[in-house]
Design a protein around this motif. Structure first.
Motif, PDB file in Angstrom:
ATOM      1  N   THR A 247       0.828  -1.205   0.000  1.00 56.73           N
ATOM      2  CA  THR A 247       0.000   0.000   0.000  1.00 56.73           C
ATOM      3  C   THR A 247       0.859   1.250   0.000  1.00 56.73           C
ATOM      4  OG1 THR A 247      -1.746  -1.174   1.186  1.00 56.73           O
ATOM      5  CG2 THR A 247      -1.806   1.236   1.235  1.00 56.73           C
ATOM      6  N   SER A 248       1.928   1.227   0.796  1.00 55.88           N
ATOM      7  CA  SER A 248       2.831   2.379   0.848  1.00 55.88           C
ATOM      8  C   SER A 248       3.487   2.623  -0.497  1.00 55.88           C
ATOM      9  CB  SER A 248       3.898   2.140   1.917  1.00 55.88           C
ATOM     10  OG  SER A 248       4.829   3.196   1.939  1.00 55.88           O
ATOM     11  N   ARG A 251       0.986   4.179  -2.859  1.00 52.23           N
ATOM     12  CA  ARG A 251       0.744   5.577  -2.515  1.00 52.23           C
ATOM     13  C   ARG A 251       1.904   6.448  -2.993  1.00 52.23           C
ATOM     14  NH1 ARG A 251       0.483   5.029   2.628  1.00 52.23           N
ATOM     15  NH2 ARG A 251      -1.722   4.438   2.647  1.00 52.23           N
TER      16      ARG A 251
END
Length: 414
Positions: A247-248, A251
């Protein structure tokens, strides 16, 4: 073969003949050391600004516009030449005060510096003083950021101070002091690169977006950031799951679209005013002959203008400087490729392509100010080979002075 002094104990872990291979994310030095190093860089920056203004003072008195002048030119006159007039006109009157197609091709310049200049002018009524103030502050930020980037390669070696010194006394350094866009671009681009090296992708993207408002080179920086993101492994600061890590990464990748937005907005503005989203490029073609030509044709034309006596000697000398800068850029690109510094290589390759595919070379030498891998590489080299600093200063000091006087007297200086 020159014999270099052995490395000091502080550098004993670094082999003098081996390239620097920093980790993807280098830990910053202690806060106290950073503050002390930054102060040293800022003192160096201040001293070089004094040198620039000393040169400006002497130029006003020794090289007046008229040979029998009894009074020097105005104090700020040395800095009111060439592109400064375009930035001033945009900030004061906008892009199309006389309607589309009726101006001086000022739409070739991106709006970042004029917008900042207009904002500063609210507090500083004199336009030239406002422009010099923007460059003064921006140059200080750029010098500190460059020093911090260099320190990532050889922490505690003093490479940061040397990188800043090499930039600030480089042949075209006068443009960092004038009301030009180089200082503001570096003040945004270098902190963006520093943030990206520390995997702070949102901050890096926002700063790079600011750089794109200033120069088209911001898009080259954005491409380099994408390559850096793809080639940098994630180093989490706290225990995370694979899902959180993914997810990081997503992003961070999403933020990297931000640097392209200012350019799109500017193209949209131009389309609304002229019906041509590429009006900035066509203005460059009209005003500066920057229409596309094959690289070998651009080289041949520049060589012709530099050595075949078709130009006045002042312009011919600048064409010679641009040829030399292009050779230097290609050599630097080769070094970056060999050492697999792919992000920096992408930035430099795009820059050289843009500069080397027009009718002739123009402002290539001035563009070296934006090649931060050059200044970092020279700094690292000078740490390992102490003679490099002396040789560099002896070579560029007279060139820097001559180019400064050339610009301050209103002659073409790149």
């Amino acid at each position: 073969m020159p014999i270099s002094a052995p490395p000091s104990p502080r550098h004993a872990s670094v082999r003098p003949d081996s390239p620097a291979r920093p980790s993807p994310v280098a830990a910053p030095p202690p806060a106290s050391r950073l503050r002390r190093a930054d102060r040293e860089v800022l003192w160096l920056y201040l001293l070089t600004r004094v040198a620039v203004w000393t040169t400006a003072y002497c130029t006003r008195w020794l090289f007046p516009a008229s040979g029998d002048a009894r009074a020097p030119a105005p104090v700020l006159a040395p800095f009111e030449h060439w592109d400064w007039g375009h930035f001033l006109n945009i900030a004061r009157d906008g892009y199309f005060p006389e309607g589309p197609g009726e101006g001086d091709n000022r739409e070739a310049f991106f709006p970042g510096l004029p917008l900042v200049l207009r904002a500063v002018h609210v507090l500083v009524p004199h336009w030239t003083v406002a422009g010099l103030l923007v460059s003064l502050v921006a140059g200080a930020v750029a010098a500190v950021a460059l020093a911090r980037i260099a320190e990532l390669h050889l922490p505690g070696s003093g490479a940061g101070r040397r990188a800043a010194l090499f930039l600030l006394v480089s042949p075209c350094a006068v443009f960092l002091a004038a009301g030009y866009s180089e200082a503001l671009f570096l003040a945004l681009a270098l902190p963006a690169w520093l943030a990206a090296r520390r995997q702070r992708w949102l901050l890096a993207s926002v700063l790079a977006a600011g750089a794109t408002t200033v120069r088209i080179s911001g898009l080259f920086l954005a491409a380099a950031l994408v390559v850096l993101f793809l080639t940098t492994p994630t180093t989490p600061t706290a225990p995370t799951t694979r899902r959180d890590e993914g997810t990081s990464r997503k992003r961070g990748a999403a933020w990297l679209v931000l640097p392209g937005l200012p350019a799109l907005l500017y193209f949209w503005y131009l389309y609304g005013r002229t019906g041509d989203p590429m009006a900035w490029k066509h203005a460059q073609e009209r005003g500066w002959y920057r229409h596309f030509r094959a690289p070998w044709e651009a080289w041949s034309q520049t060589w012709h203008e530099a050595f075949d006596r078709t130009q006045a000697t002042g312009y011919a000398a600048q064409f010679q400087a641009d040829l030399l800068a292009m050779v230097l850029g290609l050599l630097l690109l080769g070094v970056l490729v060999v050492r697999r510094r792919w992000p920096e290589a992408v930035y430099l390759a795009l820059t050289l392509w843009a500069l080397g595919t027009s009718y002739w070379y123009m402002s290539v030498a001035r563009s070296t100010l934006l090649w931060w891998p050059l200044w970092v590489g020279l700094a690292v080299w000078s740490v390992r080979r102490r003679w490099v600093t002396i040789a560099y200063l002896c070579l560029v000091a007279p060139l820097s002075t001559v180019l400064a006087v050339t610009f301050m007297t209103g002659r073409w200086a790149g």
